[in-house]
Design a protein around this motif. Sequence first.
Motif, PDB file in Angstrom:
ATOM      1  N   ASP A  25       0.997  -1.290  -0.189  1.00  0.00           N
ATOM      2  CA  ASP A  25      -0.383   0.095   0.018  1.00  0.00           C
ATOM      3  C   ASP A  25       1.309   1.378   0.282  1.00  0.00           C
ATOM      4  OD1 ASP A  25      -2.205  -1.793  -0.259  1.00  0.00           O
ATOM      5  OD2 ASP A  25      -2.141  -1.004   2.501  1.00  0.00           O
ATOM      6  N   ALA A  26       1.863   1.338   1.008  1.00  0.00           N
ATOM      7  CA  ALA A  26       2.514   2.245   0.946  1.00  0.00           C
ATOM      8  C   ALA A  26       3.483   2.202  -0.091  1.00  0.00           C
ATOM      9  CB  ALA A  26       3.485   2.203   2.471  1.00  0.00           C
ATOM     10  N   ILE A  27       3.883   1.501  -1.459  1.00  0.00           N
ATOM     11  CA  ILE A  27       4.511   1.747  -1.902  1.00  0.00           C
ATOM     12  C   ILE A  27       3.462   1.793  -4.100  1.00  0.00           C
ATOM     13  CG2 ILE A  27       5.760   0.165  -4.151  1.00  0.00           C
ATOM     14  CD1 ILE A  27       7.277  -1.690  -2.179  1.00  0.00           C
ATOM     15  N   ALA A  28       2.417   1.836  -3.581  1.00  0.00           N
ATOM     16  CA  ALA A  28       1.297   1.741  -4.185  1.00  0.00           C
ATOM     17  C   ALA A  28       1.431   3.540  -4.343  1.00  0.00           C
ATOM     18  CB  ALA A  28       0.041   1.136  -3.915  1.00  0.00           C
ATOM     19  N   THR A  29       1.332   3.903  -2.993  1.00  0.00           N
ATOM     20  CA  THR A  29       1.276   5.535  -2.564  1.00  0.00           C
ATOM     21  C   THR A  29       2.051   6.460  -3.354  1.00  0.00           C
ATOM     22  OG1 THR A  29      -0.363   5.426  -0.647  1.00  0.00           O
ATOM     23  CG2 THR A  29       0.704   7.163  -1.094  1.00  0.00           C
ATOM     24  N   PHE A  30       3.089   5.826  -3.164  1.00  0.00           N
ATOM     25  CA  PHE A  30       4.494   6.585  -3.405  1.00  0.00           C
ATOM     26  C   PHE A  30       4.875   6.734  -4.195  1.00  0.00           C
ATOM     27  CE2 PHE A  30       7.305   5.465   0.424  1.00  0.00           C
ATOM     28  CZ  PHE A  30       6.820   6.245   0.858  1.00  0.00           C
ATOM     29  N   GLU A  31       4.581   5.604  -5.687  1.00  0.00           N
ATOM     30  CA  GLU A  31       4.433   5.609  -7.326  1.00  0.00           C
ATOM     31  C   GLU A  31       2.798   7.293  -7.886  1.00  0.00           C
ATOM     32  OE1 GLU A  31       3.727   1.520  -8.212  1.00  0.00           O
ATOM     33  OE2 GLU A  31       5.649   1.314  -8.106  1.00  0.00           O
ATOM     34  N   GLU A  32       1.969   7.250  -7.048  1.00  0.00           N
ATOM     35  CA  GLU A  32       1.071   7.308  -7.246  1.00  0.00           C
ATOM     36  C   GLU A  32       0.847   8.820  -6.980  1.00  0.00           C
ATOM     37  OE1 GLU A  32      -2.474   6.880  -5.200  1.00  0.00           O
ATOM     38  OE2 GLU A  32      -3.058   4.489  -5.987  1.00  0.00           O
ATOM     39  N   GLN A  33       1.950   9.228  -5.955  1.00  0.00           N
ATOM     40  CA  GLN A  33       2.228  10.589  -5.570  1.00  0.00           C
ATOM     41  C   GLN A  33       3.900  11.295  -6.284  1.00  0.00           C
ATOM     42  OE1 GLN A  33       1.569  11.020  -1.106  1.00  0.00           O
ATOM     43  NE2 GLN A  33      -0.629  10.746  -1.865  1.00  0.00           N
ATOM     44  N   ALA A  34       4.598  10.616  -6.833  1.00  0.00           N
ATOM     45  CA  ALA A  34       5.728  10.964  -7.295  1.00  0.00           C
ATOM     46  C   ALA A  34       5.521  11.607  -8.328  1.00  0.00           C
ATOM     47  CB  ALA A  34       6.863   9.818  -7.830  1.00  0.00           C
ATOM     48  N   HIS A  35       6.353  13.103  -7.882  1.00  0.00           N
ATOM     49  CA  HIS A  35       6.240  14.235  -8.693  1.00  0.00           C
ATOM     50  C   HIS A  35       7.806  14.174 -10.221  1.00  0.00           C
ATOM     51  CE1 HIS A  35       3.320  16.388  -6.722  1.00  0.00           C
ATOM     52  NE2 HIS A  35       4.113  15.853  -5.613  1.00  0.00           N
ATOM     53  N   THR A  36       8.716  12.879  -9.252  1.00  0.00           N
ATOM     54  CA  THR A  36       9.900  13.318 -10.660  1.00  0.00           C
ATOM     55  C   THR A  36       9.519  11.790 -11.580  1.00  0.00           C
ATOM     56  OG1 THR A  36      11.321  13.003  -9.145  1.00  0.00           O
ATOM     57  CG2 THR A  36      10.896  15.037  -9.560  1.00  0.00           C
ATOM     58  N   LYS A  37      10.611  11.428 -12.358  1.00  0.00           N
ATOM     59  CA  LYS A  37      11.092   9.599 -12.838  1.00  0.00           C
ATOM     60  C   LYS A  37      12.168   9.926 -12.611  1.00  0.00           C
ATOM     61  CE  LYS A  37       7.064  10.320 -16.104  1.00  0.00           C
ATOM     62  NZ  LYS A  37       6.705   9.599 -17.374  1.00  0.00           N
ATOM     63  N   PRO A  38      12.910   8.552 -12.445  1.00  0.00           N
ATOM     64  CA  PRO A  38      14.330   8.007 -12.391  1.00  0.00           C
ATOM     65  C   PRO A  38      14.816   9.497 -13.457  1.00  0.00           C
ATOM     66  CG  PRO A  38      12.768   6.550 -11.733  1.00  0.00           C
ATOM     67  CD  PRO A  38      12.090   7.551 -12.311  1.00  0.00           C
ATOM     68  N   ARG A  39      15.983  10.088 -13.230  1.00  0.00           N
ATOM     69  CA  ARG A  39      16.396  10.861 -14.489  1.00  0.00           C
ATOM     70  C   ARG A  39      17.320   9.924 -15.437  1.00  0.00           C
ATOM     71  NH1 ARG A  39      18.454  16.431 -14.503  1.00  0.00           N
ATOM     72  NH2 ARG A  39      20.828  16.276 -15.688  1.00  0.00           N
ATOM     73  N   ALA A  40      17.446   8.269 -15.066  1.00  0.00           N
ATOM     74  CA  ALA A  40      18.165   7.754 -15.829  1.00  0.00           C
ATOM     75  C   ALA A  40      17.680   7.026 -17.098  1.00  0.00           C
ATOM     76  CB  ALA A  40      18.826   6.866 -15.326  1.00  0.00           C
ATOM     77  N   GLY A  41      15.674   7.288 -15.993  1.00  0.00           N
ATOM     78  CA  GLY A  41      14.670   6.850 -17.606  1.00  0.00           C
ATOM     79  C   GLY A  41      14.969   5.172 -17.020  1.00  0.00           C
ATOM     80  N   GLY A  42      13.525   4.704 -17.421  1.00  0.00           N
ATOM     81  CA  GLY A  42      13.625   3.881 -16.863  1.00  0.00           C
ATOM     82  C   GLY A  42      12.396   2.936 -15.459  1.00  0.00           C
TER      83      GLY A  42
END
Length: 65
Positions: A25-42
Amino acid sequence: MVDDAPSRGWSVLVVGVARAVTDPDAIATFEEQAHTKPRAGGRRTLWVSIGVDRLTGRRITADDS
């Protein structure tokens, strides 16, 4: 974080104990609320929580050369 076009951003240092987040549940929340994407992509599958003992930082500007 640095905005490449105007060469400005922030350098942030966090000191504390880091733990892998394993609660789905915490992981799903983090993924929904993340405002950025990994700089290296993927896609990344590891989330880390840091208990903050010390937080410092500085603003980076084009004049910092």
